[in-house]
Design a protein around this motif. Structure first.
Motif, PDB file in Angstrom:
ATOM      1  N   GLU A 817     -26.522   3.078  14.014  1.00  0.00           N
ATOM      2  CA  GLU A 817     -27.663   2.367  14.562  1.00  0.00           C
ATOM      3  C   GLU A 817     -27.592   2.358  16.083  1.00  0.00           C
ATOM      4  N   ALA A 818     -28.751   2.159  16.680  1.00  0.00           N
ATOM      5  CA  ALA A 818     -28.842   2.131  18.135  1.00  0.00           C
ATOM      6  C   ALA A 818     -28.232   0.837  18.660  1.00  0.00           C
ATOM      7  N   LEU A 819     -27.889   0.885  19.934  1.00  0.00           N
ATOM      8  CA  LEU A 819     -27.330  -0.301  20.553  1.00  0.00           C
ATOM      9  C   LEU A 819     -28.375  -1.397  20.660  1.00  0.00           C
ATOM     10  N   GLY A 820     -27.923  -2.631  20.543  1.00  0.00           N
ATOM     11  CA  GLY A 820     -28.830  -3.758  20.680  1.00  0.00           C
ATOM     12  C   GLY A 820     -28.037  -5.036  20.875  1.00  0.00           C
ATOM     13  N   THR A 821     -28.738  -6.158  20.862  1.00  0.00           N
ATOM     14  CA  THR A 821     -28.069  -7.445  21.037  1.00  0.00           C
ATOM     15  C   THR A 821     -27.732  -8.100  19.697  1.00  0.00           C
ATOM     16  N   ARG A 822     -28.287  -7.557  18.595  1.00  0.00           N
ATOM     17  CA  ARG A 822     -28.043  -8.190  17.305  1.00  0.00           C
ATOM     18  C   ARG A 822     -26.563  -8.271  16.926  1.00  0.00           C
ATOM     19  N   PRO A 823     -25.767  -7.206  17.129  1.00  0.00           N
ATOM     20  CA  PRO A 823     -24.350  -7.334  16.775  1.00  0.00           C
ATOM     21  C   PRO A 823     -23.634  -8.461  17.526  1.00  0.00           C
ATOM     22  N   ILE A 824     -24.017  -8.672  18.802  1.00  0.00           N
ATOM     23  CA  ILE A 824     -23.388  -9.753  19.570  1.00  0.00           C
ATOM     24  C   ILE A 824     -23.837 -11.105  19.036  1.00  0.00           C
ATOM     25  N   LEU A 825     -25.152 -11.270  18.848  1.00  0.00           N
ATOM     26  CA  LEU A 825     -25.661 -12.559  18.399  1.00  0.00           C
ATOM     27  C   LEU A 825     -25.210 -12.867  16.979  1.00  0.00           C
ATOM     28  N   ARG A 826     -25.331 -11.858  16.106  1.00  0.00           N
ATOM     29  CA  ARG A 826     -24.986 -12.071  14.704  1.00  0.00           C
ATOM     30  C   ARG A 826     -23.503 -12.396  14.538  1.00  0.00           C
ATOM     31  N   SER A 827     -22.642 -11.583  15.148  1.00  0.00           N
ATOM     32  CA  SER A 827     -21.202 -11.807  15.016  1.00  0.00           C
ATOM     33  C   SER A 827     -20.780 -13.108  15.690  1.00  0.00           C
ATOM     34  N   SER A 828     -21.409 -13.443  16.808  1.00  0.00           N
ATOM     35  CA  SER A 828     -21.071 -14.696  17.493  1.00  0.00           C
ATOM     36  C   SER A 828     -21.391 -15.894  16.603  1.00  0.00           C
ATOM     37  N   LEU A 829     -22.545 -15.862  15.936  1.00  0.00           N
ATOM     38  CA  LEU A 829     -22.921 -16.961  15.050  1.00  0.00           C
ATOM     39  C   LEU A 829     -21.971 -17.057  13.865  1.00  0.00           C
ATOM     40  N   ILE A 830     -21.609 -15.910  13.282  1.00  0.00           N
ATOM     41  CA  ILE A 830     -20.703 -15.921  12.135  1.00  0.00           C
ATOM     42  C   ILE A 830     -19.342 -16.486  12.529  1.00  0.00           C
ATOM     43  N   LEU A 831     -18.779 -15.971  13.603  1.00  0.00           N
ATOM     44  CA  LEU A 831     -17.440 -16.410  14.006  1.00  0.00           C
ATOM     45  C   LEU A 831     -17.442 -17.844  14.512  1.00  0.00           C
ATOM     46  N   PHE A 832     -18.510 -18.242  15.184  1.00  0.00           N
ATOM     47  CA  PHE A 832     -18.613 -19.634  15.619  1.00  0.00           C
ATOM     48  C   PHE A 832     -18.691 -20.558  14.408  1.00  0.00           C
ATOM     49  N   GLY A 833     -19.457 -20.134  13.391  1.00  0.00           N
ATOM     50  CA  GLY A 833     -19.545 -20.935  12.170  1.00  0.00           C
ATOM     51  C   GLY A 833     -18.203 -21.053  11.469  1.00  0.00           C
ATOM     52  N   VAL A 834     -17.455 -19.942  11.403  1.00  0.00           N
ATOM     53  CA  VAL A 834     -16.119 -19.975  10.798  1.00  0.00           C
ATOM     54  C   VAL A 834     -15.210 -20.922  11.569  1.00  0.00           C
ATOM     55  N   PHE A 835     -15.282 -20.867  12.896  1.00  0.00           N
ATOM     56  CA  PHE A 835     -14.420 -21.725  13.706  1.00  0.00           C
ATOM     57  C   PHE A 835     -14.773 -23.199  13.502  1.00  0.00           C
ATOM     58  N   ILE A 836     -16.046 -23.534  13.513  1.00  0.00           N
ATOM     59  CA  ILE A 836     -16.456 -24.936  13.350  1.00  0.00           C
ATOM     60  C   ILE A 836     -16.035 -25.461  11.985  1.00  0.00           C
ATOM     61  N   LEU A 837     -16.257 -24.654  10.937  1.00  0.00           N
ATOM     62  CA  LEU A 837     -15.881 -25.092   9.592  1.00  0.00           C
ATOM     63  C   LEU A 837     -14.366 -25.258   9.471  1.00  0.00           C
ATOM     64  N   SER A 838     -13.611 -24.299  10.003  1.00  0.00           N
ATOM     65  CA  SER A 838     -12.156 -24.395   9.899  1.00  0.00           C
ATOM     66  C   SER A 838     -11.630 -25.546  10.748  1.00  0.00           C
ATOM     67  N   PHE A 839     -12.237 -25.781  11.908  1.00  0.00           N
ATOM     68  CA  PHE A 839     -11.803 -26.901  12.743  1.00  0.00           C
ATOM     69  C   PHE A 839     -12.067 -28.228  12.033  1.00  0.00           C
ATOM     70  N   PHE A 840     -13.237 -28.324  11.414  1.00  0.00           N
ATOM     71  CA  PHE A 840     -13.554 -29.559  10.678  1.00  0.00           C
ATOM     72  C   PHE A 840     -12.600 -29.746   9.504  1.00  0.00           C
ATOM     73  N   TRP A 841     -12.360 -28.670   8.747  1.00  0.00           N
ATOM     74  CA  TRP A 841     -11.560 -28.784   7.532  1.00  0.00           C
ATOM     75  C   TRP A 841     -10.071 -28.958   7.843  1.00  0.00           C
ATOM     76  N   LEU A 842      -9.579 -28.187   8.806  1.00  0.00           N
ATOM     77  CA  LEU A 842      -8.145 -28.177   9.079  1.00  0.00           C
ATOM     78  C   LEU A 842      -7.723 -29.275  10.042  1.00  0.00           C
ATOM     79  N   SER A 843      -8.490 -29.475  11.116  1.00  0.00           N
ATOM     80  CA  SER A 843      -8.068 -30.405  12.163  1.00  0.00           C
ATOM     81  C   SER A 843      -8.617 -31.811  11.990  1.00  0.00           C
ATOM     82  N   ILE A 844      -9.885 -31.906  11.600  1.00  0.00           N
ATOM     83  CA  ILE A 844     -10.478 -33.244  11.449  1.00  0.00           C
ATOM     84  C   ILE A 844     -10.115 -33.848  10.093  1.00  0.00           C
TER      85      ILE A 844
END
Length: 849
Positions: A817-844
């Motif tokens: 596929e051609a270059l675009g901003t979707r890989p940055i936005l999509r992956s950022s949202l996925i990894l941010f979601g994983v971090f928030i969930l793991s922080f809530f579950w593991l740390s809080i």
């Protein structure tokens, strides 16, 4: 007239802007023009290496000793003692007298006794309070005669446990020999058997109960903190003994349980020096399956060391002992002090203790004490503290490079990429690196490289710092450091910043080597553009995404690690393969040479060589010349024996034959598999690498794209299944960018910017901390709410595993596929979601993995 004058002024302004634009383009294109003159930069690079090599050889041992003091410890050696291999048993539990002593409300618990062992099972329910189960038995043993307590125990992970011993006074009063802070209490369950041994009288003395004569009761407890879910537990105890070993004079050829090398004293240096490390050269022989540890014994306290599994394939090895490691009560009998008439314990000993099996033919071939300046002895030029230092770190690791990278990426997407954009990226990356290099560091690792260089230039000693870093790698650090050594020789005096124990300019020169490797990767990506079928400006963007990536900046200029040099040579090897498709044999030879030199830095450089060798066997028409050309550079491995020996040890560890370097299994806490020890006996690293190799053979696709892909997959497997170190993630970064380039899966290349950003954030926040990186102590972490949260290592392992899985998804499943901003936005949202969930579950919520 006025209109004509106005038109003339507009025309003049237009001409001036055009001329200014041409001047600007010419100035900013100078770096690109310079580096396009291949003979010029090659001559400069070769000239730098030649001059640095001459200085490194000429200055060896000539710089006045000021930053290191290396003392030969052989002259301080006294007598050598040993413990006989057969223990004298004073008490051996028959597992028939244990009873429940206390059980928290609503907890179910059952004790099962058998001649072969004891089993305690039960369940902790959901509870807002901590809960525990305690069992106990009475017995009697003379601990003066049999001081060593030995237990073999397996406790479910997710709960804690402890052993508590009691003595009896003459009036029958029970005397606790334990404290909550000693080594037998509040231990985490490992879900595997643990051998526990301790000198009980020494433990009691450390707990303020001296001169203990007997032990009369033992308690075994299992505990869990308040949790919102039930927890099943199982405790298996199959050995509980009190014993002693006869202490005898050491004789070569005999088998022993432990060997003590005693010292009359330590070197007597002034208070401005402190002992940094002890380097040992040792040879030994062990029984089949034996494991052992090497400890420093100071009086009655032992400084912890690593555990090693003996292999008949390894008879000699060099060990480094660090006096600053955690201390514990010594596990065995204390050696006598031959210089004392009353036979009090020796002040200092180096002890080799068999954890299982027996040892023989132990010989201490060399011992050196390495001293460095005492902290605070060097004048500091800046106060410790201040949140602005954290902001400084964040700006040059994240904000500035990411902003420039994204702005240049937007210009590329608008088809407006100018030649001088590369100069902007190069200048920004260098500014960030050299702004960080003298200010931030990983103190322990930087000290390893600094003492190596200091030992060479001040004492002409090549092994002041030891492996698993290769001798060749230390040499590469010495080359740029030689210019700093030249300044020192002519009287230069460095200064220190932020409580660092390495000088301001010294840190820069140490980190020049990894920074040069970063620059090399940047320009290697640009060279891929020159191929037929090259992708125009695409590799320029990927070069920028590497050089302005927070991960590459952090590893080279903050941590000072050398992973970029390893992978730069791998990228160079792939470049040779792409360049010499018309003359295959030349390409094979050059690529093999690059991979082998990479392996001289880190053994993983042999991975792409293995895939290339398989390709040479299946290439048609078959020719013996191809595999022979590939194997010829391997002779470099045997040129310097210490280099080959270290590589050999790493290989044995990687395949699980020996645990000397702890690579075959995720013994470190930095892999998610370390939370599941029941998986380790199946050797997940070997299985994953074997699976990758089988798929490579079945596919029979030996194109450059396939070679890069399978090298990328093998490196990810090492990170997920081996004893990972966080800096290894850097090696995935350029391989992912390169595969995106050669495969057309450009979304993977764009994602690597997100990948590097997240991994850097996780490394900084959860494996090291800003206080440690800036001030050398975690107590000064500047974002405690985040960096001092609970289960931070689990946050790191979950985050990096998710990032790696996403990278594999982009590499294997995403379409071209051609270059675009979707890989940055999509992956950022996925990894941010994983971090928030793991922080809530593991740390809080506090739920462990």
């Amino acid at each position: 007239m006025g209109g004509a004058r106005g038109l003339g002024e507009l025309e003049n302004k237009k001409n001036f802007k055009e001329k200014l634009g041409k001047v600007k383009d010419a100035l900013f294109s100078l770096p690109q023009q310079f580096f396009s003159l291949r003979p010029t930069w090659k001559i400069l690079f070769i000239g730098f290496v030649f001059i640095a090599s001459i200085l490194t050889i000429a200055l060896a041992g000539t710089v006045p000793a000021q930053n290191i003091n290396v003392v030969n410890g052989q002259k301080y050696l006294s007598q050598t003692y040993a413990e006989s291999p057969i223990a004298n048993i004073g008490f051996n539990d028959s597992f028939s007298n244990w009873t429940l002593a206390s059980v928290s409300p609503n907890v179910t618990a059952h004790v099962i006794e058998a001649p072969t062992g004891l089993t305690l099972t039960g369940t902790f329910p959901t509870s807002s309070k901590a809960m525990s189960v305690t069992i106990q038995q009475s017995f009697f043993v003379n601990v003066t005669q049999y001081p060593l307590m030995y237990a073999n125990i397996n406790v479910t992970s997710g709960v804690g446990y402890g052993l508590r011993f009691f003595s009896a006074a003459q009036n029958g009063t029970s005397i606790p020999l334990w404290s909550n802070s000693d080594s037998l209490n509040h231990r985490p369950g490992q879900n595997q058997f643990e051998n526990i041994q301790v000198n009980l009288p020494l433990l009691a003395a450390a707990n303020s109960v001296p001169n203990v004569g007997n032990a009369t009761k033992v308690q075994l407890y299992v505990e869990r903190s308040a949790e919102s879910y039930p927890t099943n537990f199982t405790v298996t105890l199959d050995a509980l003994k009190f014993l002693n070993y006869d202490l005898v004079s050491f004789q070569s050829g005999q088998t022993y349980h432990a060997v003590y090398f005693t010292f009359n004293s330590l070197p007597n240096l002034s208070s401005t020096w402190e002992l940094d490390k002890i380097n040992l050269g040792m040879s030994l022989v062990g029984s089949s399956g034996a494991s052992y540890t090497v400890l420093q014994l100071n009086g009655t306290t032992a400084v912890t060391g690593y555990s090693y599994k003996y292999s008949s394939s390894v008879s000699t090895y060099e060990y480094t002992l660090y006096p600053k490691n955690p201390t514990k009560v010594f596990t065995d009998a204390l050696p006598p002090d031959p210089s004392s008439n009353n036979q009090t314990t020796s002040n200092f000993s180096i002890v080799v203790v068999a954890l299982s099996g027996t040892l023989s033919n132990i010989k201490l071939n060399s011992v050196s004490f390495v001293y460095t300046p005492t902290p605070g002895a060097a004048p500091q030029t800046a106060p410790i503290g201040g949140d602005y230092w954290y902001l400084y770190l964040i700006i040059f690791v994240f904000l500035l490079p990411l902003t420039v990278a994204l702005l240049l990426y937007q210009e590329f997407r608008k088809d407006n990429f100018k030649p001088y954009y590369l100069a902007i990226a190069l200048a920004t990356g260098l500014v960030c690196r050299f702004a960080l290099a003298p200010v931030a560091s990983q103190p322990f690792d930087l000290s390893v490289y600094a003492t190596s260089a200091r030992g060479w230039f001040e004492y002409a000693v090549s092994n002041t710092s030891l492996g698993p870093t290769m001798p060749f790698t230390f040499l590469l650090y010495w080359l740029p450091y030689s210019f700093y050594a030249l300044f020192l020789k002519f009287g230069f005096h460095d200064f220190f910043l932020l409580n660092q124990q390495v000088g301001f300019f010294e840190m820069i020169f140490i980190k020049v080597f990894p920074i040069i490797a970063d620059v090399a990767i940047f320009f290697l990506f640009l060279r891929f553009d020159d191929d037929e079928g090259g992708s125009g400006n695409l590799n320029k963007i990927f070069a920028i995404f590497y050089f302005l990536n927070p991960l590459s900046i952090y590893i080279s200029s903050v941590w000072g690690q050398y992973e970029a040099s390893t992978v730069s040579l791998i990228v160079l090897g792939f470049l040779y393969l792409s360049r010499h498709s018309d003359d295959e044999h030349i390409g094979y030879l050059k690529a093999s040479l690059a991979f082998v030199v990479s392996a001289l830095i880190e053994v993983v450089g042999l991975i792409p060589l293995a895939f290339l060798f398989i390709k040479s066997l299946f290439a048609k028409p078959f020719s013996f010349k191809r595999p022979l050309l590939l194997l010829a550079p391997l002779l470099l491995i045997f040129v310097y024996p210490p280099e080959f020996h270290t590589m050999y040890l790493i290989y044995l560890s990687a395949v699980g034959v020996s645990s000397t370097l702890l690579l075959s299994q995720p013994h470190t806490t930095y892999t998610i598999l370390s939370n599941f020890p029941q998986v380790l006996p199946y050797h997940p690293l070997l299985i994953s690498l074997a699976a990758i190799l089988v798929v490579f053979l079945v596919r029979r696709d030996f194109t450059l794209k396939s070679l890069v892909l399978f090298t990328f997959l093998a490196f990810v497997a090492f990170l997920l299944f081996a004893a990972q170190e966080p800096q290894w993630w850097l090696m995935v970064l350029p391989l992912g960018l390169l595969y995106a380039s050669v495969s057309g899966k450009y979304s993977l290349g764009v994602y690597m910017l997100t990948f590097g950003t997240l991994v850097t954030f996780l490394i900084l926040s959860f494996t090291q901390g800003s206080g440690y990186i800036l001030f050398g102590t975690a107590k000064d972490d500047l974002v405690p709410l985040l960096e001092n949260a609970s289960h931070v290592i689990n946050l790191y392992t979950v985050g990096t595993t998710a990032a790696a899985i996403l990278a594999l998804g982009y590499a294997l499943l995403s379409p071209r596929e051609a270059l675009g901003t979707r890989p940055i936005l999509r992956s950022s949202l996925i990894l941010f979601g994983v971090f928030i969930l793991s922080f809530f579950w593991l740390s809080i919520m506090g739920v462990p993995l």
